[in-house]
Design an enzyme around this catalytic site. Structure first.
Site, PDB file in Angstrom:
ATOM      1  N   ASP A   1      48.545  29.900   6.555  1.00  0.00           N
ATOM      2  CA  ASP A   1      49.738  30.478   7.185  1.00  0.00           C
ATOM      3  C   ASP A   1      49.668  31.997   6.991  1.00  0.00           C
ATOM      4  OD1 ASP A   1      52.359  30.661   8.257  1.00  0.00           O
ATOM      5  OD2 ASP A   1      53.173  30.702   6.231  1.00  0.00           O
TER       6      ASP A   1
ATOM      7  N   GLU B   1      66.786  39.240   8.678  1.00  0.00           N
ATOM      8  CA  GLU B   1      68.183  39.635   8.916  1.00  0.00           C
ATOM      9  C   GLU B   1      68.690  40.552   7.812  1.00  0.00           C
ATOM     10  OE1 GLU B   1      70.621  36.170   9.584  1.00  0.00           O
ATOM     11  OE2 GLU B   1      70.419  36.470  11.741  1.00  0.00           O
TER      12      GLU B   1
ATOM     13  N   LYS C   1      70.064  39.196  19.909  1.00  0.00           N
ATOM     14  CA  LYS C   1      68.803  39.738  19.390  1.00  0.00           C
ATOM     15  C   LYS C   1      67.769  38.622  19.336  1.00  0.00           C
ATOM     16  CE  LYS C   1      68.902  39.167  14.391  1.00  0.00           C
ATOM     17  NZ  LYS C   1      70.032  39.162  13.512  1.00  0.00           N
TER      18      LYS C   1
END
Length: 1117
Positions: A404, A502, A566
């Site tokens: 990953d 965020e 967004k």
């Protein structure tokens, strides 16, 4: 209610009705049908007290080796065999007992853990009072009180919380791997009931779907009976609190139990990992089949020769034991029993104790990983963890690593870098509102002076980022008990969210002058540059999902309603109708090339009529019990359109320490590294360059949607195939790299959509065919592959595709999040990173490490050692058993095929258990054929053991031939030396037991010395065990034959060993035979290492010369 339908013997319905507090609905509303649900007991154990023995025995005897030895043991009990049943029964009993104790202990630990969970106290509201009861006694419909930092005892629907807005914050790290806080909501009508007596007055029912394992999906409806008509409200995953999650930043909540015990989503997600088998274990089983065939052949040959020998009347039974005519005619039965007797006599060629030794080696060897201080991370305070020890040696055979990106190669620690509003770039503390701030010297100023007209857009952009998120504010009390907010002096609050991006964006806005304060009573508060608090009514949240790749909020301020949105550039740009798209797009692409994570921000004004329409659409979708997700997606699609572009943001996720060095070392070791990520292509490619997966001279091949739109997939694949094969002349990269180091490096980039097209089976009659083989051919010729925009399932599909390819390579998958679990379970070896996305990947992995950099030592050192050790263990076990049993086979030619054993019963029983087992076990734990520092510095040494090189058939055949040679030397050497029967000085003759003991003594010393010659790493423990085992054999033999044991009916070994040792020729024979047995192997090693040395042997020679030179120079000085 839906009509029940039958599955097997159980009745299931599509939905269930739960009566909150077990209260019946008011008369006339709906029928009261009390359903039966399971209790809240969790069972993860495998056995009970009553079924442990039969169930465990059944599982153990499913193993071929155990079942085989059970049959041999039963044959020894039933028919007259040359050896005692003890010789097979004792080792089998030992193996079965040790395994049963190990499995029983593990299950006892599971029982203990289950009891701790099931007996945990929970607080339940009963008749207006809070009472305590054990977790296992919780029932569906009970109203539960949960306090801060407590885990939820079952799946609950939130009714109310200590917070006025009816929200609570939860971490679900134990479920989906996400350690950040998530917000859950109570229904509007019940959120005010926040005391036990008030909660007890709630009169409502919940209709919801039957339990299913999807953590992110829940559809239900709550019917609240007020004084007037019942009120129906939708319930979704935002109202469902899952068992195993933990309450955070909320003093307490009240919730109703809807799924309990084994019906909770956590229990339904328990999946027993498929049993992974290593390449070594497969080789062991193949060798076992070969030796089984050898065993049957020996038994058949001896049975046939026995009857050939007995066909001569003079060689039949002696006159005093002649058979009757009836006995002579039962040839078939006699032949079968003779065959079984020979099988019993030769069965020791199958090493039952090898399985125990391998199990112990794997179990004990795994502690070396856990004890490795170099794999301890001080920042996390974590060590490497071994979840399964069955795959230790597989770490030395890895050919493909699938990794990953976010949180594995990178730190998953987001830092806000810049934002771009209508082409104007803003960098915190550098360019703000057109002013160059201190510390910005040397930066690339891009249009840093917006005019007054752009100020409004700029502030709207900052407000959008302060409002469009699901971030929560955690406030802490300071001295004197005064609670300070973010805007009061020094910050004592911090942001928490389910997404690190965020938090980074909100903190970035704070550094640019706009501070998000809190969400209170449905109103979001922000502090602007003038230190004025602005309040916005939060009307709707259109949550983020991986399909839309965006999120939106609808807010109201001073009568105006705005939709702020967004998301990824690919999901925002197509929905934009105005704004400076070209300037923003250019900046987004530049940031992506630099490896930054980008998001675009847009907005839309809604008039009252439009908002009312939006509200109705969302409400209809939320109340739907069927296809709610689909209806919500359609509603979101209609709402998030006609947007005006405001700008974009850039966030950096830094590479982990030494990630690039690790990837480079893996490449040198001959391991191919693939990066599988959900990120956009440009960002992922930049990370691949930074981590040295791609180099500047790597020729990048693209297999992406953009390219397949211009050309057909068929054409693109064949063009890429021609490109790589033209360079390599039809050879795979592996072959070519061995011939020349000048071949072009190719790197392939593929995205999720194109992968789906490649994986799709070809249509019959079409010329598209099956593209998988062509895709694999391209990949085999690439040094590295980047797969971007990957869904979790696609990651597993990629791993499965490579596993099933023609070469059947060994694969390793490594990741840190719940989205990596599928590929971790699919790969031969799964490794979890102890990152910031919880422990889901760690729990489902075979091994867990704190950081990606630890993979280097895990493979190049530990994997290398484990493979070398277990390869020697397996080959050595078969070798020493050939040496052990082949003389027994030869002996039958000299005893009329009478099944007379060559060795005493005690020797037959203890050879594998005591005399020769400990030295090889210690070797397989301690051996270091080369120093670990050299293994780390020179990754190329890993190639020496690639593709199961030490357990190939030629090596196996060599060990077998060596065993046969040693057996022949031992047997015939002793036989010819015995030719002079007056062997002792007093003319006393030796008998057959002395002959067998002499052969056995040479055997034990030869196989032990053979292991000593193969040992490179000597410690005091090696000396103690190796020489100690030989001393133990001598002492045992002296005691066994030197004492009259009262429990033995007859003692054929009495004084045999001592009589043999009293003979000078016997001592000479032992020394000569041991030397003759070991000499060819030593000569072969010297010749091979001189003429055809491996890389490891060359390095070892250089190191030895260097050390010798240093020793001489130090002596000289």
């Amino acid at each position: 209610m839906c009509v029940p339908y039958c599955v097997g013997e159980e009745n299931w319905v599509d939905s269930r009705t739960i009566y909150i507090g077990h209260k019946e609905p008011p008369p006339g509303t709906e029928a009261f049908i009390q359903q039966r649900f399971p209790d809240n007991r969790i069972v993860s154990s495998k056995y009970t007290f009553w079924n442990f023995i039969p169930k465990n025995m059944f599982e153990q005897f499913r193993r071929v080796a155990n079942f085989y030895f059970l049959i041999i043991f039963l044959v020894q009990l039933i028919i007259d065999t040359p050896t005692s049943p003890v010789t097979s029964g004792l080792p089998l009993f030992f193996v079965i007992t040790v395994t049963a104790i190990k499995q029983g202990y593990e299950d006892w630990l599971r029982h203990k853990a289950d009891n701790a969970v099931n007996q945990c106290p929970v607080h339940v509201v009963h008749h207006g009072k809070v009472v305590r009861k054990q977790s296992r006694k919780l029932r569906v419909g009970d109203v539960v009180l949960v306090k801060e930092d407590e885990a939820f005892p079952c799946d609950l629907i939130l009714l109310s919380s200590s917070r006025d807005d009816g929200t609570c914050f939860v971490t679900t790290a134990s479920l989906d791997g996400e350690s950040s806080h998530k917000t859950y909501y109570a229904v509007q009508e019940t959120k005010a009931y926040n005391a036990e007596k008030e909660v007890d007055t709630i009169h409502a029912t919940i209709e919801c779907e039957q339990p299913q394992p999807d953590l992110y999906k829940f559809v239900g409806r709550i019917n609240i009976y007020m004084t007037t008509e019942p009120v129906a409200r939708p319930l979704g995953s935002e109202n469902l609190l899952l068992r195993g999650a933990t309450l955070k930043n909320t003093e307490y909540i009240y919730a109703v139990a809807i799924y309990t015990g084994m019906e909770t989503k956590m229990a339904l997600n328990y999946q027993s990992k498929s049993q992974k088998r290593s390449a070594v274990e497969k080789s062991m089983n193949a060798y076992l089949v070969v030796y089984l065939c050898i065993l049957i052949s020996k038994a058949l040959i001896n049975t046939a020769l026995k009857y050939v020998w007995q066909s001569d009347p003079n060689k039949d039974e002696p006159f005093y034991n002649q058979k009757t005519e009836a006995e002579r005619q039962r040839h078939l039965i006699r032949a079968f029993t003779d065959f079984l007797a020979f099988m019993v006599l030769f069965n020791y060629i199958i090493p039952v104790s090898m399985y125990v030794t391998v199990e112990m080696q794997k179990f004990l060897g795994s502690y070396f990983i856990m004890w490795d201080d170099e794999m301890f991370d001080e920042e996390l305070g974590e060590r490497a963890v071994v979840n399964t020890s069955d795959l230790n040696e597989e770490l030395g055979q890895v050919e493909y690593v699938f990794t990953d990106k976010t949180g594995t190669l990178t730190e998953n620690n987001m830092e806000f870098i810049e934002c771009c509003v209508d082409g104007h770039v803003y960098v915190p503390h550098a360019i703000c509102n057109g002013q160059v701030m201190p510390g910005a010297a040397g930066m690339d100023m891009i249009d840093s002076s917006p005019g007054p007209a752009a100020r409004e857009h700029e502030e709207l952009f900052f407000r959008a980022l302060c409002l469009c998120h699901t971030v929560q504010v955690k406030e802490e009390d300071t001295v004197d008990g005064i609670k300070h907010g973010i805007h009061q002096g020094k910050s004592t609050s911090f942001y928490i969210s389910s997404s690190p991006d965020e938090v980074a964006l909100v903190e970035g806005m704070k550094r640019l002058g706009f501070t998000y304060l809190r969400l209170k009573d449905g109103r979001m508060e922000i502090l602007n540059r003038e230190d004025e608090v602005e309040k916005f009514d939060l009307l709707e949240v259109l949550t983020f999902d991986s399909v839309r790749r965006r999120m939106s909020v609808i807010v109201r301020a001073t009568g105006e309603v705005y939709l702020f949105c967004k998301g990824a550039d690919s999901s925002i740009f197509p929905r934009v109708i105005s704004g400076k798209v070209d300037q923003v797009r250019a900046r987004v692409e530049q940031n992506a090339v630099e490896g930054l994570r980008t998001l675009c921000v847009a907005y839309r004004s809604l008039n009252p009529e439009q908002y009312e329409e939006v509200f109705q659409q969302l409400n209809r979708a939320k109340l739907a019990l069927q296809d709610r997700d689909k209806q919500l997606a359609e509603a979101y699609d209609l709402i998030e359109k006609d947007l005006i572009l405001l700008g974009a943001t850039a966030v950096e996720d830094r590479l982990q320490e030494k990630a690039a060095d690790t990837i480079e070392s893996l490449h040198k070791a001959g391991i191919k590294v693939w990066v599988l990520t959900g990120d956009k292509m440009e960002t992922a490619a930049a990370t691949c360059y930074a981590s040295k997966l791609f180099h500047r001279n790597t020729q990048i091949l693209e297999l992406t949607t953009k390219r397949t739109e211009e050309q057909s997939l068929h054409d693109v694949l064949f063009e890429l195939s021609r490109t790589v094969l033209r360079q390599h002349g039809g050879m795979t990269r592996d072959t070519f790299s061995e011939l020349s180091g000048d071949c072009t490096d190719y790197g392939l980039i593929i995205d999720g959509a194109t992968l789906s097209a490649v994986m799709r089976p070809g249509q019959e009659g079409s010329n598209s065919g099956n593209y998988k083989e062509k895709f694999l051919e391209i990949c085999r010729n690439c040094s590295a592959v980047l797969c971007c925009r990957m869904a979790p399932l696609q990651k597993a599909q990629i791993v499965k595709l490579i596993k099933a390819s023609e070469e059947h390579p060994i694969t390793l998958a490594i990741g840190d999040g719940a989205n990596d679990v599928s590929m971790i379970l699919e790969a031969h070896v799964g490794i979890g990173i102890m990152g910031k996305e919880g422990r889901q990947a760690v729990r489902n992995s075979d091994y867990a490490i704190p950081k990606f950099k630890h993979l280097k030592k895990m493979l190049l050192v530990h994997g290398h050692y484990y493979y070398i050790r277990i390869s020697e263990l397996v080959q050595y076990f078969f070798y020493k058993n050939v040496c052990f049993i082949f003389p027994q086979f030869l002996y039958q030619f000299f005893c009329g095929f009478s099944q007379q054993p060559l060795y005493d019963t005690a020797y037959l029983t203890l050879y594998n258990i005591s005399f020769t087992s400990l030295p090889i076990l210690l070797y397989s734990l301690m051996e270091q054929h080369i120093n670990m520092d050299i293994l780390k510095k020179d990754p190329c040494l890993y190639r020496d053991i690639a593709k199961n090189s030490l357990l190939r058939w030629p090596t196996f055949i060599y060990w077998t031939i060596l065993g046969v040679y040693d057996a022949i030397v031992m047997f015939f050497g002793a036989y010819f030396l015995f030719d002079n029967t007056t062997f002792t000085s007093n003319g006393q003759m030796f008998g057959n037991w002395t002959f067998g003991t002499l052969v056995f003594t040479v055997l034990v010393f030869t196989v032990t010395f053979k292991l000593a010659l193969d040992t490179h790493y000597w410690t005091w423990i090696n000396h103690f065990i190796i020489w100690g085992s030989l001393i133990f054999f001598v002492v045992f033999s002296l005691l066994w034959g030197g004492i009259i044991w009262p429990f033995l009916n007859y003692q054929r070994m009495y004084y045999v060993f001592m009589q043999m040792l009293s003979s000078g020729p016997a001592w000479l024979s032992i020394i000569l035979l041991i030397t003759a047995s070991l000499l060819p192997d030593v000569v072969k090693k010297v010749i091979w290492r001189t003429l055809w040395p491996t890389t490891t042997e060359r390095v070892r020679t250089i190191v030895s010369i260097f050390l010798a030179a240093n020793t001489q120079s130090s002596v000289f000085y």
